[in-house]
Each structure stands twice: as C-alpha cells, then as structure tokens.
Design a protein around this motif. Structure first.
Motif, PDB file in Angstrom:
ATOM      1  N   ALA A  76       0.832  -1.209   0.000  1.00 22.39           N
ATOM      2  CA  ALA A  76       0.000   0.000   0.000  1.00 22.39           C
ATOM      3  C   ALA A  76       0.866   1.258   0.000  1.00 22.39           C
ATOM      4  O   ALA A  76       0.593   2.216  -0.725  1.00 22.39           O
ATOM      5  N   VAL A  77       1.928   1.243   0.784  1.00 26.21           N
ATOM      6  CA  VAL A  77       2.842   2.386   0.855  1.00 26.21           C
ATOM      7  C   VAL A  77       3.702   2.463  -0.408  1.00 26.21           C
ATOM      8  O   VAL A  77       3.997   3.553  -0.908  1.00 26.21           O
ATOM      9  N   ALA A  78       4.103   1.323  -0.942  1.00 23.36           N
ATOM     10  CA  ALA A  78       4.963   1.289  -2.135  1.00 23.36           C
ATOM     11  C   ALA A  78       4.316   1.978  -3.329  1.00 23.36           C
ATOM     12  O   ALA A  78       5.022   2.469  -4.216  1.00 23.36           O
ATOM     13  N   ALA A  79       2.995   2.041  -3.355  1.00 26.42           N
ATOM     14  CA  ALA A  79       2.316   2.736  -4.457  1.00 26.42           C
ATOM     15  C   ALA A  79       2.800   4.190  -4.557  1.00 26.42           C
ATOM     16  O   ALA A  79       2.939   4.721  -5.663  1.00 26.42           O
ATOM     17  N   HIS A  80       3.100   4.815  -3.428  1.00 27.09           N
ATOM     18  CA  HIS A  80       3.623   6.187  -3.441  1.00 27.09           C
ATOM     19  C   HIS A  80       5.050   6.215  -3.983  1.00 27.09           C
ATOM     20  O   HIS A  80       5.415   7.148  -4.704  1.00 27.09           O
ATOM     21  N   ARG A  81       5.845   5.191  -3.659  1.00 26.59           N
ATOM     22  CA  ARG A  81       7.212   5.120  -4.193  1.00 26.59           C
ATOM     23  C   ARG A  81       7.165   4.970  -5.705  1.00 26.59           C
ATOM     24  O   ARG A  81       7.929   5.614  -6.424  1.00 26.59           O
ATOM     25  N   HIS A  82       6.255   4.135  -6.194  1.00 26.45           N
ATOM     26  CA  HIS A  82       6.131   3.920  -7.637  1.00 26.45           C
ATOM     27  C   HIS A  82       5.768   5.210  -8.367  1.00 26.45           C
ATOM     28  O   HIS A  82       6.254   5.456  -9.471  1.00 26.45           O
ATOM     29  N   LYS A  83       4.921   6.031  -7.760  1.00 27.13           N
ATOM     30  CA  LYS A  83       4.527   7.308  -8.365  1.00 27.13           C
ATOM     31  C   LYS A  83       5.616   8.366  -8.200  1.00 27.13           C
ATOM     32  O   LYS A  83       5.726   9.280  -9.009  1.00 27.13           O
ATOM     33  N   GLY A  84       6.406   8.235  -7.143  1.00 25.26           N
ATOM     34  CA  GLY A  84       7.375   9.269  -6.803  1.00 25.26           C
ATOM     35  C   GLY A  84       8.726   9.177  -7.459  1.00 25.26           C
ATOM     36  O   GLY A  84       9.410  10.196  -7.623  1.00 25.26           O
ATOM     37  N   ALA A  85       9.137   7.973  -7.853  1.00 26.58           N
ATOM     38  CA  ALA A  85      10.491   7.829  -8.386  1.00 26.58           C
ATOM     39  C   ALA A  85      10.621   6.535  -9.182  1.00 26.58           C
ATOM     40  O   ALA A  85       9.811   5.623  -9.046  1.00 26.58           O
ATOM     41  N   THR A  86      11.664   6.498  -9.981  1.00 29.72           N
ATOM     42  CA  THR A  86      12.022   5.279 -10.700  1.00 29.72           C
ATOM     43  C   THR A  86      13.066   4.550  -9.860  1.00 29.72           C
ATOM     44  O   THR A  86      14.112   5.121  -9.526  1.00 29.72           O
ATOM     45  N   TYR A  87      12.746   3.320  -9.502  1.00 27.80           N
ATOM     46  CA  TYR A  87      13.628   2.486  -8.667  1.00 27.80           C
ATOM     47  C   TYR A  87      13.906   1.164  -9.358  1.00 27.80           C
ATOM     48  O   TYR A  87      13.106   0.684 -10.150  1.00 27.80           O
ATOM     49  N   ARG A  88      15.008   0.573  -8.978  1.00 27.22           N
ATOM     50  CA  ARG A  88      15.253  -0.854  -9.190  1.00 27.22           C
ATOM     51  C   ARG A  88      15.261  -1.459  -7.803  1.00 27.22           C
ATOM     52  O   ARG A  88      15.882  -0.923  -6.888  1.00 27.22           O
ATOM     53  N   VAL A  89      14.565  -2.576  -7.621  1.00 22.82           N
ATOM     54  CA  VAL A  89      14.512  -3.239  -6.319  1.00 22.82           C
ATOM     55  C   VAL A  89      14.837  -4.706  -6.536  1.00 22.82           C
ATOM     56  O   VAL A  89      14.259  -5.358  -7.407  1.00 22.82           O
ATOM     57  N   THR A  90      15.781  -5.208  -5.747  1.00 22.45           N
ATOM     58  CA  THR A  90      16.253  -6.576  -5.887  1.00 22.45           C
ATOM     59  C   THR A  90      16.375  -7.215  -4.520  1.00 22.45           C
ATOM     60  O   THR A  90      16.780  -6.550  -3.561  1.00 22.45           O
ATOM     61  N   ILE A  91      16.035  -8.487  -4.429  1.00 24.71           N
ATOM     62  CA  ILE A  91      16.343  -9.270  -3.236  1.00 24.71           C
ATOM     63  C   ILE A  91      17.465 -10.224  -3.630  1.00 24.71           C
ATOM     64  O   ILE A  91      17.344 -10.958  -4.610  1.00 24.71           O
ATOM     65  N   VAL A  92      18.545 -10.180  -2.874  1.00 26.61           N
ATOM     66  CA  VAL A  92      19.689 -11.053  -3.171  1.00 26.61           C
ATOM     67  C   VAL A  92      20.040 -11.849  -1.914  1.00 26.61           C
ATOM     68  O   VAL A  92      20.040 -11.317  -0.804  1.00 26.61           O
ATOM     69  N   GLU A  93      20.288 -13.126  -2.119  1.00 33.66           N
ATOM     70  CA  GLU A  93      20.677 -13.992  -1.014  1.00 33.66           C
ATOM     71  C   GLU A  93      22.147 -13.821  -0.708  1.00 33.66           C
ATOM     72  O   GLU A  93      22.986 -13.739  -1.623  1.00 33.66           O
ATOM     73  N   GLY A  94      22.474 -13.765   0.590  1.00 32.76           N
ATOM     74  CA  GLY A  94      23.868 -13.638   1.001  1.00 32.76           C
ATOM     75  C   GLY A  94      24.566 -14.989   0.975  1.00 32.76           C
ATOM     76  O   GLY A  94      23.985 -16.018   0.616  1.00 32.76           O
ATOM     77  N   GLN A  95      25.820 -14.992   1.355  1.00 30.71           N
ATOM     78  CA  GLN A  95      26.612 -16.220   1.404  1.00 30.71           C
ATOM     79  C   GLN A  95      26.745 -16.667   2.846  1.00 30.71           C
ATOM     80  O   GLN A  95      26.748 -15.854   3.759  1.00 30.71           O
ATOM     81  N   SER A  96      26.871 -17.981   3.024  1.00 30.12           N
ATOM     82  CA  SER A  96      27.153 -18.456   4.369  1.00 30.12           C
ATOM     83  C   SER A  96      28.626 -18.231   4.672  1.00 30.12           C
ATOM     84  O   SER A  96      29.440 -18.187   3.772  1.00 30.12           O
ATOM     85  N   PRO A  97      28.918 -18.042   5.960  1.00 33.90           N
ATOM     86  CA  PRO A  97      30.316 -17.761   6.339  1.00 33.90           C
ATOM     87  C   PRO A  97      31.281 -18.853   5.959  1.00 33.90           C
ATOM     88  O   PRO A  97      30.983 -19.973   5.830  1.00 33.90           O
TER      89      PRO A  97
END
Length: 97
Positions: A76-97
C-alpha cells in the motif's frame, strides 16, 4: 541464510509522492526482522552514471525479505514510491560464512 533487499533510486519523478512514501514506510517494518545497512548515505560513484540513492535492508532469509516486501501494508505504501520515483529493487541472497 541472510537476504538483502536493495533499493536503487534512479530518478525522482514526483517529490510529494516520494515524501509521502518516506513518511509512511516505517510502520511497515513492525513485526519484521529487518536490519538497516544503508539508508541513502553518501555515494561515491566509481563507474558510470550512479543512482540518486541506495537503501540496503538485511533479513534473516529470502522468505523473510519477501514476506515484508509482499505484505499488504508495504505494498500500500509502495504505491507512493512507484509514483514518486524510478527504482530498481532486488532481493539477493547472502553467502554463508
């Protein structure tokens, strides 16, 4: 394994909508295991045309990151981000130690 949500703001389109997003996003974090690693800090653009800003959020797992991102409260809040700016959003998995 940790996962990271990376928001890269490319350009601002409507600063009022972006302000609304910034002022209403905090409550969406409640109940989610989030660690804030970078929040629009100083950028040192080493190559190419860099973004306006970067946010990096750490979660314990991909499932936790996706649960927050896909939650009705965040979407619901992200709708304002979509109207307000151009973003790239990514989820990336980290590495185990």
């Amino acid at each position: 394994m940790s996962a990271y949500v990376v928001f890269t703001r490319e350009s601002t389109e409507d600063s009022a909508e972006l302000d609304t997003y910034m002022n209403t996003v905090a409550p969406t974090f409640e109940g989610h295991p989030i660690k804030f690693l970078a929040l629009y800090g100083k950028l040192d653009k080493l190559e190419g045309t860099g973004p306006e800003g970067i946010v990096i959020l750490e979660f314990p797992s991909m499932a936790d990151a996706q649960a927050w991102y896909n939650s009705p409260s965040y979407q619901a809040v992200a709708a304002h981000r979509h109207k307000g700016a151009t973003y790239r959003v990514t989820i990336v998995e980290g590495q185990s130690p």
